[in-house]
Design a protein around this motif. Structure first.
Motif, PDB file in Angstrom:
ATOM      1  N   THR A  17       0.813  -1.207   0.000  1.00 24.15           N
ATOM      2  CA  THR A  17       0.000   0.000   0.000  1.00 24.15           C
ATOM      3  C   THR A  17       0.849   1.261   0.000  1.00 24.15           C
ATOM      4  OG1 THR A  17      -1.509  -1.272   1.393  1.00 24.15           O
ATOM      5  CG2 THR A  17      -1.994   1.060   1.128  1.00 24.15           C
ATOM      6  N   ASN A  18       1.876   1.270   0.858  1.00 27.69           N
ATOM      7  CA  ASN A  18       2.745   2.435   0.968  1.00 27.69           C
ATOM      8  C   ASN A  18       4.216   2.052   0.868  1.00 27.69           C
ATOM      9  OD1 ASN A  18       0.910   4.742   1.625  1.00 27.69           O
ATOM     10  ND2 ASN A  18       0.344   3.342   3.283  1.00 27.69           N
ATOM     11  N   ILE A  19       5.002   3.006   0.417  1.00 29.27           N
ATOM     12  CA  ILE A  19       6.455   2.853   0.486  1.00 29.27           C
ATOM     13  C   ILE A  19       6.955   3.891   1.469  1.00 29.27           C
ATOM     14  CG2 ILE A  19       8.611   2.673  -0.805  1.00 29.27           C
ATOM     15  CD1 ILE A  19       6.935   2.531  -3.369  1.00 29.27           C
ATOM     16  N   LYS A  20       7.592   3.421   2.539  1.00 28.00           N
ATOM     17  CA  LYS A  20       8.067   4.330   3.581  1.00 28.00           C
ATOM     18  C   LYS A  20       9.582   4.441   3.523  1.00 28.00           C
ATOM     19  CE  LYS A  20       5.377   2.083   6.551  1.00 28.00           C
ATOM     20  NZ  LYS A  20       4.843   1.609   7.823  1.00 28.00           N
ATOM     21  N   PHE A  21      10.053   5.685   3.523  1.00 26.30           N
ATOM     22  CA  PHE A  21      11.487   5.956   3.463  1.00 26.30           C
ATOM     23  C   PHE A  21      11.923   6.630   4.753  1.00 26.30           C
ATOM     24  CE2 PHE A  21      12.113   5.418  -1.150  1.00 26.30           C
ATOM     25  CZ  PHE A  21      10.807   5.480  -1.595  1.00 26.30           C
ATOM     26  N   GLY A  22      13.139   6.351   5.178  1.00 28.29           N
ATOM     27  CA  GLY A  22      13.705   7.060   6.323  1.00 28.29           C
ATOM     28  C   GLY A  22      15.172   7.352   6.091  1.00 28.29           C
ATOM     29  N   LEU A  23      15.566   8.581   6.404  1.00 30.33           N
ATOM     30  CA  LEU A  23      16.981   8.940   6.381  1.00 30.33           C
ATOM     31  C   LEU A  23      17.486   8.664   7.795  1.00 30.33           C
ATOM     32  CD1 LEU A  23      19.217  10.245   4.635  1.00 30.33           C
ATOM     33  CD2 LEU A  23      18.449  12.465   5.482  1.00 30.33           C
ATOM     34  N   VAL A  24      18.375   7.679   7.928  1.00 25.51           N
ATOM     35  CA  VAL A  24      18.675   7.115   9.246  1.00 25.51           C
ATOM     36  C   VAL A  24      20.148   7.319   9.611  1.00 25.51           C
ATOM     37  CG1 VAL A  24      18.612   4.986  10.619  1.00 25.51           C
ATOM     38  CG2 VAL A  24      16.877   5.360   8.861  1.00 25.51           C
ATOM     39  N   THR A  25      20.395   7.688  10.855  1.00 27.22           N
ATOM     40  CA  THR A  25      21.774   7.809  11.329  1.00 27.22           C
ATOM     41  C   THR A  25      22.264   6.434  11.782  1.00 27.22           C
ATOM     42  OG1 THR A  25      21.100   8.206  13.610  1.00 27.22           O
ATOM     43  CG2 THR A  25      21.325  10.145  12.211  1.00 27.22           C
ATOM     44  N   SER A  26      23.583   6.292  11.889  1.00 28.94           N
ATOM     45  CA  SER A  26      24.125   4.981  12.258  1.00 28.94           C
ATOM     46  C   SER A  26      23.771   4.593  13.695  1.00 28.94           C
ATOM     47  CB  SER A  26      25.640   4.950  12.054  1.00 28.94           C
ATOM     48  OG  SER A  26      26.212   6.103  12.649  1.00 28.94           O
ATOM     49  N   ASP A  27      23.282   5.543  14.495  1.00 23.22           N
ATOM     50  CA  ASP A  27      22.816   5.149  15.827  1.00 23.22           C
ATOM     51  C   ASP A  27      21.286   5.047  15.897  1.00 23.22           C
ATOM     52  OD1 ASP A  27      22.316   7.832  15.667  1.00 23.22           O
ATOM     53  OD2 ASP A  27      23.148   8.352  17.623  1.00 23.22           O
ATOM     54  N   ILE A  30      15.877   8.489  13.015  1.00 22.27           N
ATOM     55  CA  ILE A  30      15.313   8.804  11.703  1.00 22.27           C
ATOM     56  C   ILE A  30      15.256  10.323  11.579  1.00 22.27           C
ATOM     57  CG2 ILE A  30      13.336   8.547  10.162  1.00 22.27           C
ATOM     58  CD1 ILE A  30      12.679   5.919  11.577  1.00 22.27           C
ATOM     59  N   LEU A  31      16.116  10.869  10.720  1.00 24.80           N
ATOM     60  CA  LEU A  31      16.203  12.331  10.592  1.00 24.80           C
ATOM     61  C   LEU A  31      15.088  12.881   9.723  1.00 24.80           C
ATOM     62  CD1 LEU A  31      20.034  12.942  10.098  1.00 24.80           C
ATOM     63  CD2 LEU A  31      18.713  12.964  12.224  1.00 24.80           C
ATOM     64  N   LYS A  32      14.715  12.100   8.716  1.00 21.01           N
ATOM     65  CA  LYS A  32      13.678  12.569   7.812  1.00 21.01           C
ATOM     66  C   LYS A  32      12.893  11.374   7.282  1.00 21.01           C
ATOM     67  CE  LYS A  32      13.031  16.004   4.189  1.00 21.01           C
ATOM     68  NZ  LYS A  32      12.001  16.722   4.958  1.00 21.01           N
ATOM     69  N   VAL A  52      13.296   5.800  -6.998  1.00 19.00           N
ATOM     70  CA  VAL A  52      14.496   6.548  -7.388  1.00 19.00           C
ATOM     71  C   VAL A  52      14.305   8.036  -7.090  1.00 19.00           C
ATOM     72  CG1 VAL A  52      15.841   7.341  -9.392  1.00 19.00           C
ATOM     73  CG2 VAL A  52      15.333   4.905  -9.114  1.00 19.00           C
ATOM     74  N   LYS A  53      13.144   8.558  -7.480  1.00 18.05           N
ATOM     75  CA  LYS A  53      12.848   9.972  -7.259  1.00 18.05           C
ATOM     76  C   LYS A  53      12.879  10.319  -5.769  1.00 18.05           C
ATOM     77  CE  LYS A  53       9.269  12.688  -8.880  1.00 18.05           C
ATOM     78  NZ  LYS A  53       7.933  12.786  -9.504  1.00 18.05           N
ATOM     79  N   ALA A  54      12.313   9.437  -4.968  1.00 14.80           N
ATOM     80  CA  ALA A  54      12.277   9.676  -3.517  1.00 14.80           C
ATOM     81  C   ALA A  54      13.688   9.661  -2.924  1.00 14.80           C
ATOM     82  CB  ALA A  54      11.403   8.622  -2.839  1.00 14.80           C
ATOM     83  N   ILE A  55      14.522   8.740  -3.391  1.00  7.56           N
ATOM     84  CA  ILE A  55      15.907   8.665  -2.895  1.00  7.56           C
ATOM     85  C   ILE A  55      16.656   9.952  -3.244  1.00  7.56           C
ATOM     86  CG2 ILE A  55      18.140   7.486  -3.157  1.00  7.56           C
ATOM     87  CD1 ILE A  55      16.493   4.870  -3.610  1.00  7.56           C
ATOM     88  N   ILE A  56      16.493  10.393  -4.480  1.00  7.31           N
ATOM     89  CA  ILE A  56      17.150  11.637  -4.907  1.00  7.31           C
ATOM     90  C   ILE A  56      16.658  12.799  -4.050  1.00  7.31           C
ATOM     91  CG2 ILE A  56      17.355  13.310  -6.814  1.00  7.31           C
ATOM     92  CD1 ILE A  56      17.256  10.828  -8.728  1.00  7.31           C
ATOM     93  N   GLY A  57      15.344  12.852  -3.810  1.00  2.40           N
ATOM     94  CA  GLY A  57      14.760  13.905  -2.992  1.00  2.40           C
ATOM     95  C   GLY A  57      15.315  13.913  -1.578  1.00  2.40           C
TER      96      GLY A  57
END
Ligand SMILES: [Zn+2]
Length: 346
Positions: A17-27, A30-32, A52-57
């Motif tokens: 249903t959804n694709i969830k992305f997280g920008l994650v620190t090594s500890d 989730i920053l974004k 791909v678009k989401a990763i670039i964003g």
């Protein structure tokens, strides 16, 4: 003040249903976050180009180029070749057959892509940052439409020669049980997959009605003001049984509905039988239970614990923890963000 340089990575939870992305620190922070609809019917090419678009964003929102995450981990349901990053098949993604997701994304963005199974992502998330942090071996089980499992042993993810280790949902808990879509009989998933929990509930509701036609049952006593011959669940699913979901059963149980509680306890019993087999096989330090159906909460957990302890060899000093997920919906994103470390150096 944190002066330590943190490596960033991107964790992706690729669902039906959804694709969830997280920008994650090594500890494990989730920053974004980013959440986009999967629109599974559009097929693999369209979905990949949106990933791909989401990763670039996500990369563009960082100020300094030096912070750019170099690795992307993607967790998906189904059979995934983690070495080649190919999704062979996914129950969530109709039409995905042998899709080289890793290659497709790496051709478009300059990142290293790792693709793995979503239950492994869940187990890794809890192992690295959640309920199993600091442990040495962990079994993660995800309860939803399907039942997934992930094994971490001696700090390593156990994947299997065919990328198919940990499939607890397709271990048989009844040799003569109903046929599962995998071809086996009496699979754990055939009893506690979301739709089968609903199926068992409807069956018991019908039984209940024929047994208690005249006298008030204890289930009726928990009904609120309105006089009714049905349980809370019964009222909600009378017209459209398809509308009955584990969430509604959970709600009814919280309001004291006896049948709902029975269903949840029974669900825990079946899961406990499956997990007792797991414990006998791999003797993990901790079992973490996640996925939507784990929202049944304490009632489910207690029933699982009781059944497991009744069905494993008990000896003095035996150690085993069984807990509910700590990271909940974030577990898969956080775990997938660590795929490079756990899938990359195999
Ligand atoms: Zn099966």
């Amino acid at each position: 003040l944190d002066v330590k340089r943190l490596t960033l990575s991107i964790g992706v939870d690729l669902g039906g249903t959804n694709i969830k992305f997280g920008l994650v620190t090594s500890d494990g922070r989730i920053l974004k976050r980013l959440n986009i609809p999967t629109n599974a019917e559009e097929g693999p090419e369209a979905i990949t180009s949106r990933i791909v678009k989401a990763i670039i964003g996500l990369r563009q929102c960082l100020k300094h180029n030096s912070d750019l995450p170099q690795a992307v981990g993607i967790g998906s349901a189904g059979l995934v070749n983690h070495r080649q990053g190919i999704i062979h098949f996914s129950p969530n993604l109709p039409g995905w057959k042998d899709i080289p997701l890793k290659k497709w994304i790496e051709d478009e963005v300059k990142v290293k892509v790792f693709v793995g199974n979503d239950a492994n992502a869940f187990a890794l998330g809890e192992f690295c940052f959640g309920a199993g942090k600091g442990s040495n071996s962990l079994f993660g089980i995800t309860l939803g439409t399907g039942i997934g499992g992930g094994i971490i042993y001696n700090g390593k993810l156990l994947l299997g020669i065919n990328h198919a280790a940990g499939e607890v949902g397709h271990t048989s808990i009844n040799a003569f049980g109903p046929k599962c879509r995998c071809g086996n009989y009496g699979c754990l998933e055939r009893y506690v997959g979301a739709e089968y929990i609903v199926e068992r509930t409807i069956k018991q509701l019908k039984n209940h009605h024929s047994k208690h036609k005249t006298k008030n049952s204890e289930i009726l006593s928990c009904l609120s003001n309105r006089p009714s011959r049905e349980t809370r669940i019964g009222r909600q699913c009378r017209d459209v049984p398809q509308a009955l979901t584990p969430e509604i059963i959970s709600l009814a149980a919280k309001k004291g509905d006896a049948l709902a509680k029975t269903i949840i306890a029974e669900t825990g019993m079946y899961i406990g039988v499956g997990l007792a087999n797991v414990v006998s096989m791999i003797d993990p330090e901790i079992i973490v239970i996640g996925g939507g159906v784990s929202g049944f909460g304490k009632l489910l957990l207690n029933s699982i614990k009781k059944t497991v302890s009744e069905r494993i060899m008990n000896f003095a000093g035996r150690k085993l923890k069984i807990v509910l997920s700590k990271l909940k919906d974030d577990a898969a994103i956080l775990g997938a963000s660590q795929f490079e470390k756990f899938l990359g150096h195999e």
